[in-house]
Design a protein around this motif. Sequence first.
Motif, PDB file in Angstrom:
ATOM      1  N   GLY A 102       8.047  -4.552  17.570  1.00 43.67           N
ATOM      2  CA  GLY A 102       8.841  -3.414  18.011  1.00 43.67           C
ATOM      3  C   GLY A 102       8.066  -2.508  18.942  1.00 43.67           C
ATOM      4  O   GLY A 102       6.889  -2.733  19.229  1.00 43.67           O
ATOM      5  N   THR A 103       8.742  -1.490  19.416  1.00 43.43           N
ATOM      6  CA  THR A 103       8.137  -0.509  20.309  1.00 43.43           C
ATOM      7  C   THR A 103       8.501   0.887  19.828  1.00 43.43           C
ATOM      8  O   THR A 103       9.429   1.063  19.040  1.00 43.43           O
ATOM      9  CB  THR A 103       8.645  -0.669  21.754  1.00 43.43           C
ATOM     10  OG1 THR A 103      10.061  -0.479  21.753  1.00 43.43           O
ATOM     11  CG2 THR A 103       8.321  -2.028  22.322  1.00 43.43           C
ATOM     12  N   THR A 144       4.835  11.065  23.212  1.00 45.22           N
ATOM     13  CA  THR A 144       4.149  11.843  24.238  1.00 45.22           C
ATOM     14  C   THR A 144       2.656  11.765  23.965  1.00 45.22           C
ATOM     15  O   THR A 144       2.205  12.087  22.861  1.00 45.22           O
ATOM     16  CB  THR A 144       4.617  13.310  24.217  1.00 45.22           C
ATOM     17  OG1 THR A 144       6.024  13.338  24.388  1.00 45.22           O
ATOM     18  CG2 THR A 144       3.952  14.115  25.320  1.00 45.22           C
ATOM     19  N   SER A 145       1.898  11.320  24.957  1.00 45.32           N
ATOM     20  CA  SER A 145       0.445  11.158  24.785  1.00 45.32           C
ATOM     21  C   SER A 145      -0.227  12.519  24.688  1.00 45.32           C
ATOM     22  O   SER A 145       0.384  13.559  24.961  1.00 45.32           O
ATOM     23  CB  SER A 145      -0.138  10.361  25.949  1.00 45.32           C
ATOM     24  OG  SER A 145      -0.157  11.156  27.116  1.00 45.32           O
ATOM     25  N   GLY A 146      -1.495  12.505  24.351  1.00 47.44           N
ATOM     26  CA  GLY A 146      -2.260  13.743  24.254  1.00 47.44           C
ATOM     27  C   GLY A 146      -2.329  14.505  25.563  1.00 47.44           C
ATOM     28  O   GLY A 146      -2.469  15.721  25.578  1.00 47.44           O
ATOM     29  N   SER A 147      -2.180  13.777  26.699  1.00 44.42           N
ATOM     30  CA  SER A 147      -2.214  14.438  28.006  1.00 44.42           C
ATOM     31  C   SER A 147      -0.823  14.892  28.452  1.00 44.42           C
ATOM     32  O   SER A 147      -0.667  15.409  29.542  1.00 44.42           O
ATOM     33  CB  SER A 147      -2.812  13.500  29.056  1.00 44.42           C
ATOM     34  OG  SER A 147      -1.973  12.368  29.227  1.00 44.42           O
ATOM     35  N   GLY A 148       0.187  14.654  27.602  1.00 42.71           N
ATOM     36  CA  GLY A 148       1.543  15.104  27.915  1.00 42.71           C
ATOM     37  C   GLY A 148       2.416  14.079  28.619  1.00 42.71           C
ATOM     38  O   GLY A 148       3.558  14.366  28.956  1.00 42.71           O
ATOM     39  N   LYS A 149       1.902  12.879  28.838  1.00 43.77           N
ATOM     40  CA  LYS A 149       2.674  11.841  29.523  1.00 43.77           C
ATOM     41  C   LYS A 149       3.567  11.086  28.541  1.00 43.77           C
ATOM     42  O   LYS A 149       3.167  10.829  27.396  1.00 43.77           O
ATOM     43  CB  LYS A 149       1.746  10.836  30.207  1.00 43.77           C
ATOM     44  CG  LYS A 149       0.956  11.407  31.346  1.00 43.77           C
ATOM     45  CD  LYS A 149       0.113  10.318  31.994  1.00 43.77           C
ATOM     46  CE  LYS A 149      -0.658  10.863  33.182  1.00 43.77           C
ATOM     47  NZ  LYS A 149      -1.452   9.820  33.822  1.00 43.77           N
ATOM     48  N   ALA A 150       4.762  10.719  29.012  1.00 44.50           N
ATOM     49  CA  ALA A 150       5.641   9.869  28.214  1.00 44.50           C
ATOM     50  C   ALA A 150       5.007   8.482  28.138  1.00 44.50           C
ATOM     51  O   ALA A 150       4.557   7.934  29.145  1.00 44.50           O
ATOM     52  CB  ALA A 150       7.018   9.782  28.852  1.00 44.50           C
ATOM     53  N   SER A 151       4.917   7.930  26.922  1.00 45.64           N
ATOM     54  CA  SER A 151       4.262   6.640  26.723  1.00 45.64           C
ATOM     55  C   SER A 151       5.120   5.741  25.854  1.00 45.64           C
ATOM     56  O   SER A 151       5.931   6.213  25.066  1.00 45.64           O
ATOM     57  CB  SER A 151       2.904   6.835  26.045  1.00 45.64           C
ATOM     58  OG  SER A 151       2.068   7.634  26.849  1.00 45.64           O
ATOM     59  N   ARG A 152       4.926   4.447  25.977  1.00 47.12           N
ATOM     60  CA  ARG A 152       5.614   3.467  25.143  1.00 47.12           C
ATOM     61  C   ARG A 152       4.576   2.509  24.597  1.00 47.12           C
ATOM     62  O   ARG A 152       3.768   1.961  25.323  1.00 47.12           O
ATOM     63  CB  ARG A 152       6.664   2.707  25.943  1.00 47.12           C
ATOM     64  CG  ARG A 152       7.358   1.611  25.131  1.00 47.12           C
ATOM     65  CD  ARG A 152       8.591   1.083  25.829  1.00 47.12           C
ATOM     66  NE  ARG A 152       9.590   2.136  25.791  1.00 47.12           N
ATOM     67  CZ  ARG A 152      10.540   2.295  26.716  1.00 47.12           C
ATOM     68  NH1 ARG A 152      10.612   1.481  27.741  1.00 47.12           N
ATOM     69  NH2 ARG A 152      11.404   3.276  26.612  1.00 47.12           N
ATOM     70  N   GLN A 153       4.589   2.303  23.287  1.00 51.18           N
ATOM     71  CA  GLN A 153       3.654   1.368  22.653  1.00 51.18           C
ATOM     72  C   GLN A 153       4.407   0.117  22.226  1.00 51.18           C
ATOM     73  O   GLN A 153       5.455   0.199  21.597  1.00 51.18           O
ATOM     74  CB  GLN A 153       2.988   2.005  21.437  1.00 51.18           C
ATOM     75  CG  GLN A 153       2.019   1.048  20.763  1.00 51.18           C
ATOM     76  CD  GLN A 153       1.147   1.737  19.743  1.00 51.18           C
ATOM     77  OE1 GLN A 153       0.697   2.856  19.959  1.00 51.18           O
ATOM     78  NE2 GLN A 153       0.900   1.061  18.646  1.00 51.18           N
TER      79      GLN A 153
END
Length: 57
Positions: A12-13, A17-26
């Motif tokens: 799954g994914t 929001t990363s620590g730097s404020g960027k939208a991220s997908r794992q």
Amino acid sequence: MAEVTVIRRHLGTFDYTSGSGKASRQFNFVVDVAATVPIALRNTTHTSGHCSVDSRP
């Protein structure tokens, strides 16, 4: 770094929001690796039960 030999399953994914404020997908997968050396987890984020290493052949 261990070479991934087989991707067994997509778990799954999730988006965050990363620590730097960027939208991220794992993306999370179950894989087999050709380890020639012991695998060590170096990031404490991955030692709280969210990451697992199965040493079965």
